[in-house]
Motif scaffolding. Structure first.
Motif, mmCIF file in Angstrom:
data_model
loop_
_atom_site.group_PDB
_atom_site.id
_atom_site.type_symbol
_atom_site.label_atom_id
_atom_site.label_comp_id
_atom_site.label_asym_id
_atom_site.label_seq_id
_atom_site.Cartn_x
_atom_site.Cartn_y
_atom_site.Cartn_z
ATOM 1 N N ASP A 222 63.408 22.823 57.908
ATOM 2 C CA ASP A 222 62.695 21.674 57.336
ATOM 3 C C ASP A 222 61.216 21.735 57.705
ATOM 4 O OD1 ASP A 222 64.967 20.616 56.166
ATOM 5 O OD2 ASP A 222 65.351 19.192 57.805
ATOM 6 N N GLY A 223 60.932 22.045 58.965
ATOM 7 C CA GLY A 223 59.543 22.145 59.410
ATOM 8 C C GLY A 223 58.807 23.264 58.710
ATOM 9 N N ALA B 91 64.646 25.499 52.053
ATOM 10 C CA ALA B 91 65.656 24.502 51.674
ATOM 11 C C ALA B 91 66.952 25.172 51.225
ATOM 12 C CB ALA B 91 65.114 23.597 50.571
ATOM 13 N N VAL B 92 66.856 26.298 50.536
ATOM 14 C CA VAL B 92 68.046 27.020 50.083
ATOM 15 C C VAL B 92 68.753 27.653 51.282
ATOM 16 C CG1 VAL B 92 68.878 28.954 48.677
ATOM 17 C CG2 VAL B 92 67.103 27.424 47.781
ATOM 18 N N GLU C 272 70.555 24.939 53.081
ATOM 19 C CA GLU C 272 71.751 24.510 52.352
ATOM 20 C C GLU C 272 72.893 25.502 52.547
ATOM 21 O OE1 GLU C 272 73.138 23.796 47.753
ATOM 22 O OE2 GLU C 272 71.057 23.394 48.281
ATOM 23 N N ILE C 273 72.574 26.782 52.509
ATOM 24 C CA ILE C 273 73.599 27.816 52.649
ATOM 25 C C ILE C 273 74.106 27.923 54.082
ATOM 26 C CG2 ILE C 273 74.018 30.309 52.538
ATOM 27 C CD1 ILE C 273 71.981 30.366 50.197
ATOM 28 N N MET C 274 73.188 27.957 55.039
ATOM 29 C CA MET C 274 73.551 28.279 56.418
ATOM 30 C C MET C 274 73.838 27.083 57.315
ATOM 31 S SD MET C 274 71.014 31.476 57.130
ATOM 32 C CE MET C 274 71.606 31.670 58.789
ATOM 33 N N VAL C 275 73.330 25.918 56.978
ATOM 34 C CA VAL C 275 73.465 24.778 57.874
ATOM 35 C C VAL C 275 74.299 23.667 57.245
ATOM 36 C CG1 VAL C 275 72.219 23.037 59.203
ATOM 37 C CG2 VAL C 275 71.252 25.324 58.970
ATOM 38 N N SER D 146 69.315 24.345 66.118
ATOM 39 C CA SER D 146 68.151 23.626 65.596
ATOM 40 C C SER D 146 67.619 24.255 64.314
ATOM 41 C CB SER D 146 67.037 23.611 66.647
ATOM 42 O OG SER D 146 67.469 22.986 67.813
ATOM 43 N N SER D 147 68.337 25.196 63.766
ATOM 44 C CA SER D 147 67.824 25.930 62.613
ATOM 45 C C SER D 147 67.538 25.029 61.421
ATOM 46 C CB SER D 147 68.766 27.066 62.225
ATOM 47 O OG SER D 147 70.039 26.561 61.886
ATOM 48 N N GLY D 148 68.349 23.992 61.225
ATOM 49 C CA GLY D 148 68.100 23.078 60.115
ATOM 50 C C GLY D 148 66.750 22.392 60.240
#
Length: 123
Positions: free
Chosen positions: A94-95, A28-29, A32-35, A88-90
Motif C-alpha cells: 500500500d505504501g 495493488a495486484v 490482492e494475489i499474495m495477501v 507487513s507486506s500488505g
C-alpha cells in the motif's frame, strides 16, 4: 564446480527480480494475489516454511561464516525480521502504491532491512 555467490550478489539478484516484478504488476495486484487471497497467502506461507526458510538459514549461516553477516545477529533474529516483513507486506505494498517514486521507496525499505536506520552501506 560452480562458484558460490556472495551474500551481496544474492541480495542484488533478489532486488533485481523484485524490481522486475514491480514493473509488470502494480502493487495493488500483488497485494490482492499474495495477501488478500487467503488461500494464496497460506500457500506462500507453506512454501516459506518448507523451502525458503531452510534456504535462508543456510544463506545466513554461510554469510556469517564468510564474515558477510555480523555474528552479533542470530539466525533466529534474521528469520524473525524476514517474517515481520512478510506479515507487513500488505502495508508495504500500500505504501509503495501511494509513493510517487515506487522504485526509490523499495530501495529505502531494502536499505532499512539490510543496514538499519543508522547503518552505512559498505563501499
Amino acid at each position: 564446480m560452480r562458484q558460490q555467490k556472495s551474500l551481496k550478489e544474492l541480495i542484488a539478484y533478489c532486488i533485481y527480480k523484485e524490481k522486475e516484478t514491480d514493473s509488470h504488476l502494480p502493487p495493488a495486484v500483488i497485494k490482492e494475489i499474495m495477501v488478500d487471497n487467503q488461500e494464496m497467502y497460506q500457500y506462500i506461507q507453506q512454501q516459506y516454511e518448507d523451502h525458503i526458510r531452510p534456504l535462508m538459514v543456510q544463506i545466513v549461516e554461510e554469510g556469517q561464516a564468510r564474515g558477510e553477516i555480523t555474528d552479533k545477529v542470530s539466525v533466529q533474529a534474521v528469520l524473525l525480521a524476514i517474517q515481520i516483513y512478510m506479515k507487513s507486506s500488505g502495508e508495504m505494498l500500500d505504501g509503495q502504491a501511494a509513493h510517487e517514486d515506487r522504485e526509490a521507496f523499495v530501495e529505502e525499505l531494502i536499505h532499512i532491512f539490510f543496514y538499519g536506520l543508522c547503518g552505512r552501506e559498505p563501499q
